[in-house]
Design a protein around this motif. Sequence first.
Motif, PDB file in Angstrom:
ATOM      1  N   ALA A   1      -8.727   8.601  -2.422  1.00 55.73           N
ATOM      2  CA  ALA A   1      -8.439  10.485  -3.198  1.00 55.73           C
ATOM      3  C   ALA A   1      -8.948  10.985  -2.106  1.00 55.73           C
ATOM      4  O   ALA A   1      -9.738  11.536  -2.185  1.00 55.73           O
ATOM      5  CB  ALA A   1      -8.900  11.112  -4.832  1.00 55.73           C
TER       6      ALA A   1
ATOM      7  N   SER B   1       1.245  -1.147   0.501  1.00 50.99           N
ATOM      8  CA  SER B   1      -0.051   0.374  -0.100  1.00 50.99           C
ATOM      9  C   SER B   1       0.754   1.393  -0.038  1.00 50.99           C
ATOM     10  O   SER B   1       1.760   1.446   0.611  1.00 50.99           O
ATOM     11  CB  SER B   1      -1.227   0.017   1.325  1.00 50.99           C
ATOM     12  N   THR B   2       0.695   2.638  -0.399  1.00 48.85           N
ATOM     13  CA  THR B   2       0.963   3.242  -0.893  1.00 48.85           C
ATOM     14  C   THR B   2       0.157   4.387  -0.300  1.00 48.85           C
ATOM     15  O   THR B   2      -0.978   5.350  -0.591  1.00 48.85           O
ATOM     16  CB  THR B   2       1.748   3.749  -2.309  1.00 48.85           C
TER      17      THR B   2
ATOM     18  N   ARG C   1      -8.933  -0.925  -2.134  1.00 53.49           N
ATOM     19  CA  ARG C   1      -9.453   0.118  -3.247  1.00 53.49           C
ATOM     20  C   ARG C   1      -8.496   1.198  -2.139  1.00 53.49           C
ATOM     21  O   ARG C   1      -7.452   1.193  -2.069  1.00 53.49           O
ATOM     22  CB  ARG C   1     -10.357   0.811  -1.604  1.00 53.49           C
ATOM     23  N   THR C   2      -8.647   2.762  -3.485  1.00 55.19           N
ATOM     24  CA  THR C   2      -8.254   3.947  -3.586  1.00 55.19           C
ATOM     25  C   THR C   2      -8.989   5.023  -3.434  1.00 55.19           C
ATOM     26  O   THR C   2     -10.326   5.199  -2.945  1.00 55.19           O
ATOM     27  CB  THR C   2      -7.221   4.083  -4.369  1.00 55.19           C
TER      28      THR C   2
ATOM     29  N   ILE D   1      -3.318  10.815  -1.828  1.00 58.47           N
ATOM     30  CA  ILE D   1      -4.147   9.549  -2.037  1.00 58.47           C
ATOM     31  C   ILE D   1      -3.328   8.136  -1.573  1.00 58.47           C
ATOM     32  O   ILE D   1      -1.773   7.852  -1.588  1.00 58.47           O
ATOM     33  CB  ILE D   1      -3.267   9.515  -4.102  1.00 58.47           C
ATOM     34  N   LEU D   2      -4.413   7.514  -0.873  1.00 63.84           N
ATOM     35  CA  LEU D   2      -4.216   6.130  -0.649  1.00 63.84           C
ATOM     36  C   LEU D   2      -4.572   5.191  -1.290  1.00 63.84           C
ATOM     37  O   LEU D   2      -5.525   5.102  -1.051  1.00 63.84           O
ATOM     38  CB  LEU D   2      -5.105   6.522   1.636  1.00 63.84           C
ATOM     39  N   SER D   3      -3.589   4.288  -0.965  1.00 63.50           N
ATOM     40  CA  SER D   3      -3.803   3.021  -2.217  1.00 63.50           C
ATOM     41  C   SER D   3      -3.602   1.722  -1.415  1.00 63.50           C
ATOM     42  O   SER D   3      -2.160   1.495  -1.301  1.00 63.50           O
ATOM     43  CB  SER D   3      -3.104   3.567  -3.943  1.00 63.50           C
TER      44      SER D   3
ATOM     45  N   THR E   1     -12.522   4.672  -5.235  1.00 67.72           N
ATOM     46  CA  THR E   1     -12.598   4.069  -5.981  1.00 67.72           C
ATOM     47  C   THR E   1     -11.991   2.455  -5.906  1.00 67.72           C
ATOM     48  O   THR E   1     -11.329   2.467  -4.952  1.00 67.72           O
ATOM     49  CB  THR E   1     -11.253   3.927  -7.234  1.00 67.72           C
ATOM     50  N   GLY E   2     -12.995   2.019  -6.385  1.00 65.86           N
ATOM     51  CA  GLY E   2     -11.979  -0.119  -6.424  1.00 65.86           C
ATOM     52  C   GLY E   2     -13.125  -0.746  -5.865  1.00 65.86           C
ATOM     53  O   GLY E   2     -13.828   0.101  -4.996  1.00 65.86           O
TER      54      GLY E   2
END
Length: 300
Positions: A237, A179-180, A234-235, A228-230, A299-300
């Motif tokens: 923003a 995760s980023t 899910r992501t 933005i947490l990916s 999203t996701g």
Amino acid sequence: MPLLPTQDFQGQSLVRVGDADNFLLLAPQYGGRLVRWVHHGEDILYWPDNADWSRPAKVRGGNPLLFPFIGRHFVDGVAGQWRDRQGAVHTLAQHGFARDLPFEVGMIDAAGSITMTLRDNTQTRPGFPYAFVFDAVYALLPDGLEVTLRTTNTGDQPLPCYPGHHFYFALPHAQRAGSTLALPTVDRVRQLPDGAPGAAEAGEPVYRLDDPRLQDTYHVLRGAAGAILSMPARTIAFELDVAGSVRWHAVTTWSESEQSDFYCVEPWVGLPDAIHHRQGLRWLAPGQSESAVCRLRVTG
């Protein structure tokens, strides 16, 4: 007051807004806490199965509301104290008192929005001798959530504040390395033992969430505001440059331990101890109201 739409959760009667697949569960009686945010049937926030509802302000989960100040403040090395303009020293807990006190429910649309309100009272005035109205407004969006923290000075003297969020995002700890967090141009700062901000370092554009440089760290926004947490599932923003909002000063990253199944990404109006060093400190004139607005797109 019309009958509130409620749902039983862990033996508690919580207020529910939304529909079957997209909804919020909130606990106005427990610090106006957002307990669950379900988006397309999936929980976005972490909440423990064994939550101790006898001490809800201490539960790691949901979104505690931080007001009037976020973080730790110090007077002469003593935590939990702050000094006003006249030199008087007051006692105020870390992150303020909002997460410990009941909110009133004001406007509510069962389809997807709610306003909860905290007013100054006998519990707030000893540590924060100001008259105020603090509103938390949650509104579901088709692709996420908008949250407004609105502070109004109802007194006759300038009011200091720098509120913020403490979002606990659901993330199994084994997924941190995958995760980023992406950030705009920021300075990476940590708080020193005396409360002052430490030396600023240039932030990275992207971090893996297992990077130790993120722990209990403030990412001071220098231009565009957002994040933005990916994650694998899910992501999310963060839109922090919303028209009509005061400037968000920082995004804070924290988790309790490497084994915690949550990760916190927290928009803050100011830095901890801003009442003394003034980085992000807001002063509201008598009668003035201002809002800090953030949008979280999923999203996701």
